[in-house]
Design an enzyme around this catalytic site. Structure first.
Site, PDB file in Angstrom:
ATOM      1  N   LYS A 269       1.674  -4.777  -2.066  1.00 52.67           N
ATOM      2  CA  LYS A 269       0.711  -4.353  -2.363  1.00 52.67           C
ATOM      3  C   LYS A 269       1.575  -2.277  -2.721  1.00 52.67           C
ATOM      4  O   LYS A 269       2.381  -2.010  -2.070  1.00 52.67           O
ATOM      5  CB  LYS A 269       0.366  -3.408  -0.884  1.00 52.67           C
ATOM      6  CG  LYS A 269      -0.335  -2.418  -0.959  1.00 52.67           C
ATOM      7  CD  LYS A 269      -1.223  -2.224   0.388  1.00 52.67           C
ATOM      8  CE  LYS A 269      -2.169  -0.818   0.307  1.00 52.67           C
ATOM      9  NZ  LYS A 269      -2.595  -0.448   1.813  1.00 52.67           N
ATOM     10  N   ASP A 274      -1.594   7.238  -0.109  1.00 51.42           N
ATOM     11  CA  ASP A 274      -3.230   7.325  -0.215  1.00 51.42           C
ATOM     12  C   ASP A 274      -3.265   8.178   0.908  1.00 51.42           C
ATOM     13  O   ASP A 274      -3.401   8.292   1.521  1.00 51.42           O
ATOM     14  CB  ASP A 274      -3.216   5.767   0.855  1.00 51.42           C
ATOM     15  CG  ASP A 274      -4.500   5.321   1.254  1.00 51.42           C
ATOM     16  OD1 ASP A 274      -4.950   5.353   0.908  1.00 51.42           O
ATOM     17  OD2 ASP A 274      -4.817   4.574   2.300  1.00 51.42           O
ATOM     18  N   LYS A 281      -8.441  10.729   4.414  1.00 55.03           N
ATOM     19  CA  LYS A 281      -7.643  10.624   6.218  1.00 55.03           C
ATOM     20  C   LYS A 281      -7.313  12.164   7.115  1.00 55.03           C
ATOM     21  O   LYS A 281      -7.327  12.748   5.772  1.00 55.03           O
ATOM     22  CB  LYS A 281      -6.198   9.918   5.780  1.00 55.03           C
ATOM     23  CG  LYS A 281      -6.612   8.766   5.886  1.00 55.03           C
ATOM     24  CD  LYS A 281      -4.613   7.981   5.245  1.00 55.03           C
ATOM     25  CE  LYS A 281      -4.577   6.875   4.134  1.00 55.03           C
ATOM     26  NZ  LYS A 281      -4.956   6.366   5.351  1.00 55.03           N
ATOM     27  N   ASP A 292       3.463   3.648   1.591  1.00 55.67           N
ATOM     28  CA  ASP A 292       1.498   2.158   1.673  1.00 55.67           C
ATOM     29  C   ASP A 292       2.219   1.238   0.633  1.00 55.67           C
ATOM     30  O   ASP A 292       1.535   1.127   0.117  1.00 55.67           O
ATOM     31  CB  ASP A 292       0.615   3.075   1.197  1.00 55.67           C
ATOM     32  CG  ASP A 292      -0.819   2.469   2.066  1.00 55.67           C
ATOM     33  OD1 ASP A 292      -0.119   1.314   2.693  1.00 55.67           O
ATOM     34  OD2 ASP A 292      -1.449   2.915   1.511  1.00 55.67           O
ATOM     35  N   ASP A 351     -10.887   4.316   1.620  1.00 54.54           N
ATOM     36  CA  ASP A 351      -9.526   4.386   2.566  1.00 54.54           C
ATOM     37  C   ASP A 351      -9.219   2.618   2.659  1.00 54.54           C
ATOM     38  O   ASP A 351      -8.315   2.052   3.304  1.00 54.54           O
ATOM     39  CB  ASP A 351      -9.796   4.874   3.396  1.00 54.54           C
ATOM     40  CG  ASP A 351      -8.131   5.501   4.152  1.00 54.54           C
ATOM     41  OD1 ASP A 351      -7.099   5.365   3.593  1.00 54.54           O
ATOM     42  OD2 ASP A 351      -8.192   5.433   5.752  1.00 54.54           O
ATOM     43  N   GLU A 353      -8.280   0.811   0.394  1.00 60.77           N
ATOM     44  CA  GLU A 353      -7.465   0.373  -1.199  1.00 60.77           C
ATOM     45  C   GLU A 353      -6.952  -0.432  -1.464  1.00 60.77           C
ATOM     46  O   GLU A 353      -7.342  -1.286  -2.911  1.00 60.77           O
ATOM     47  CB  GLU A 353      -7.609   1.752  -2.000  1.00 60.77           C
ATOM     48  CG  GLU A 353      -6.119   2.085  -1.359  1.00 60.77           C
ATOM     49  CD  GLU A 353      -5.769   2.284   0.026  1.00 60.77           C
ATOM     50  OE1 GLU A 353      -4.742   2.262   0.201  1.00 60.77           O
ATOM     51  OE2 GLU A 353      -6.468   3.056   0.589  1.00 60.77           O
ATOM     52  N   ARG A 355      -6.417  -3.586  -0.980  1.00 66.54           N
ATOM     53  CA  ARG A 355      -7.206  -5.208  -0.653  1.00 66.54           C
ATOM     54  C   ARG A 355      -7.714  -5.290  -1.714  1.00 66.54           C
ATOM     55  O   ARG A 355      -7.098  -6.412  -2.311  1.00 66.54           O
ATOM     56  CB  ARG A 355      -8.288  -5.133   0.696  1.00 66.54           C
ATOM     57  CG  ARG A 355      -9.394  -4.507   0.375  1.00 66.54           C
ATOM     58  CD  ARG A 355      -9.683  -4.421   2.018  1.00 66.54           C
ATOM     59  NE  ARG A 355      -9.172  -4.175   2.797  1.00 66.54           N
ATOM     60  CZ  ARG A 355      -9.614  -3.927   4.562  1.00 66.54           C
ATOM     61  NH1 ARG A 355     -11.236  -5.222   4.646  1.00 66.54           N
ATOM     62  NH2 ARG A 355      -9.175  -3.276   5.144  1.00 66.54           N
TER      63      ARG A 355
END
Length: 505
Positions: A269, A274, A281, A292, A351, A353, A355
């Site tokens: 990933k 993010d 967030k 992230d 949030d 995102e 996956r």
């Protein structure tokens, strides 16, 4: 790092990659600090005798290896640090010993701690001596040296402080292997530490291309936004659509000479920052979101280890890169996006995102055929906060649809001191991803079991293949073992190295 052959580059996002181990020499006669590691075969009662002539008599009373594992002593002529790992306690042997400290991990962390003493004493010449150690202990100790030597601020300073001279006498193959795994881990740490204004999708891709530009058997293909559109990768395009830094995907295809096994597919990933998208967030949750892309960093570090070690096998690394940002082009809750494999996905929470970008990359991996068809698809990602709530920051969670692969991950994570705990792919939660308007909802309703439902979503894109997913934290909040500063931890690199070595055996 073997600088005498064509291989990975020597710079990465402002870091002129340097290895302390590569500059080591044989034992130094005039060292100003002595590090002594006693192997588990040395009875604790005999450890002190190994340095007794080097220390004042009164210092002997300060050493009790039945109570401690690390002692800093005032030697007759120079300080002495003596170490010996403790035997696992009964509590540590619980859960079939799968979370118990290993010989490798203990040596890594003890010798890593000793590097702090090197800095405190401002040593210029250091000896590391091994007494009756197994190869795994020596390997771990050498990895610990290299991990502890890394510092982000020092690595990007205009004139980084030089390492002290290092004297040690070990087998060359152990030093080479330690250097490969430690530098791969440090590369993952450095990528995570790099700020998002410097490391965004395109600059990440450029850094990877530069790092691996000269590796024999390795080809690199960067899919820009136009290619993503051509390949119908609607999930990654949706996630990255709100940012000025456009999404892309890097595919690294490694086919070492003389190896004919089916390749493994490793997907990392790569959300370079993010903010949560429109489901933004809070400030505390956003502060560390440069990490992230910790899964992508781990995938890069693992490939670096493989290209530098004596072990090699065919491997495909897929790194989907995007920045989850807010603008008039951001994707929204309620949107329906079409994945690379044709599935329609309803967006429930912007949030969640990670996956989505992973699913598109997994679909690419699963579409390969012939000799490029993967033997398994493995994912590594900083995917859910739920896994940290359940397991804390030091133990990652993992999921697997394949029993043999799951057992290998459990065993190797313990052996390499890169702890992972297997979580259930409980199919009873699969209905939480059902939706009336698309093939699947990407994020379950309700606040419980979030790590499981995220993994269940990913399994939809790995059907037909043995599959595993490591849900990692990729960060240490303070000093821990051989990691001597807060920041990127390189989590999963050492475990993945062990898993790749073991796959199919």
């Amino acid at each position: 790092m073997n600088q005498n052959k064509s291989g990975p580059g020597t710079s990465l996002v402002g870091w002129n990659i340097k290895s302390w181990l590569s500059a080591s020499v044989n034992t130094l006669d005039d060292a100003d600090l002595e590090l002594v590691y006693c192997g588990s075969d040395v009875p604790s009662s005999q450890c002190l005798s190994l340095v007794k002539e080097s220390i004042p008599a009164w210092q002997s009373r300060a050493v009790n290896f039945d109570e401690g594992d690390f002692f800093v002593l005032s030697g007759q002529q120079k300080p002495v640090v003596i170490m010996r790992a403790k035997s696992p306690t009964e509590a540590q042997k619980r859960d079939a010993g799968l979370l118990a400290p290993s010989a490798y991990g203990q040596a890594r962390d003890l010798v890593g701690r000793a590097v702090s003493e090197v800095r405190k004493f401002k040593s210029q010449k250091v000896n590391l001596r091994f007494e009756s150690c197994q190869d795994r202990e020596i390997l771990g100790a050498l990895v610990g040296l290299e991990l502890a030597a890394y510092s982000y601020k020092q690595s990007v300073a205009a004139q980084p402080a030089p390492f002290p001279a290092l004297g040690l006498s070990v087998k060359a193959e152990l030093k080479d292997e330690a250097q490969a795994i430690a530098m791969g881990t440090n590369i993952a740490r450095h990528l995570v530490n790099s700020p998002p204004n410097l490391l965004y999708p395109q600059s990440f891709a450029n850094a990877v291309v530069e790092l691996f530009a000269n590796v024999p058997g390795l080809s690199i293909d960067v899919w820009d936004e136009a290619r993503l559109q051509k390949e119908n990768m609607g999930l990654i395009l949706g996630v990255g659509g709100g940012s000025e830094n456009r999404p892309c995907m890097v595919h690294l295809r490694y086919r070492p000479e003389g190896k004919s096994e089916a390749p493994l597919a490793l997907v990392g990933k790569g959300i370079t920052f993010d903010c949560g998208g429109l489901d933004i967030k809070d400030p505390a949750g956003m502060r560390l979101m440069k990490k992230d892309m910790g899964g992508a960093a781990a995938a890069v570090g693992t490939l670096y280890w493989m290209t530098q070690s004596q072990f090699a096998r065919p491997l495909d690394v897929y790194i989907p890169l995007a920045e989850n940002a807010i603008s008039g082009k951001s994707y929204r809750p309620g949107d329906i996006l079409r994945a690379k494999n044709g599935m329609t996905v309803e967006i429930h929470n912007t949030d969640a995102e990670g996956r989505l970008v992973l699913a598109d990359a997994m679909a690419v991996a699963g579409s390969q055929s012939g000799s490029d068809k993967p033997a398994a698809i493995m994912v590594v990602a900083t995917l859910t906060g739920a896994i940290k709530i359940g397991l804390g920051s030091d133990v990652a969670g993992f999921f697997s649809t394949d029993e043999a692969l799951g057992q290998v991950i459990s065993k190797r994570s313990q052996e390499w001191g890169d702890l992972m705990w297997r979580m259930p792919l409980f199919d009873g939660y699969r209905s939480r991803l059902d939706t009336n308007v698309a093939d699947i909802n990407h994020c379950a309703t309700g606040s419980y079991g979030g790590a499981i439902t995220a993994a269940l979503f990913l399994t939809e894109f790995a059907k037909g293949y043995p599959f595993s997913h490591m849900d990692i934290y990729a960060w240490t909040d303070g000093e821990r073992g051989a990691l001597r500063e807060a920041g990127g931890s390189g989590q999963a690199v050492q475990c993945l190295a062990g898993v790749l070595q073991s796959f199919g055996l």
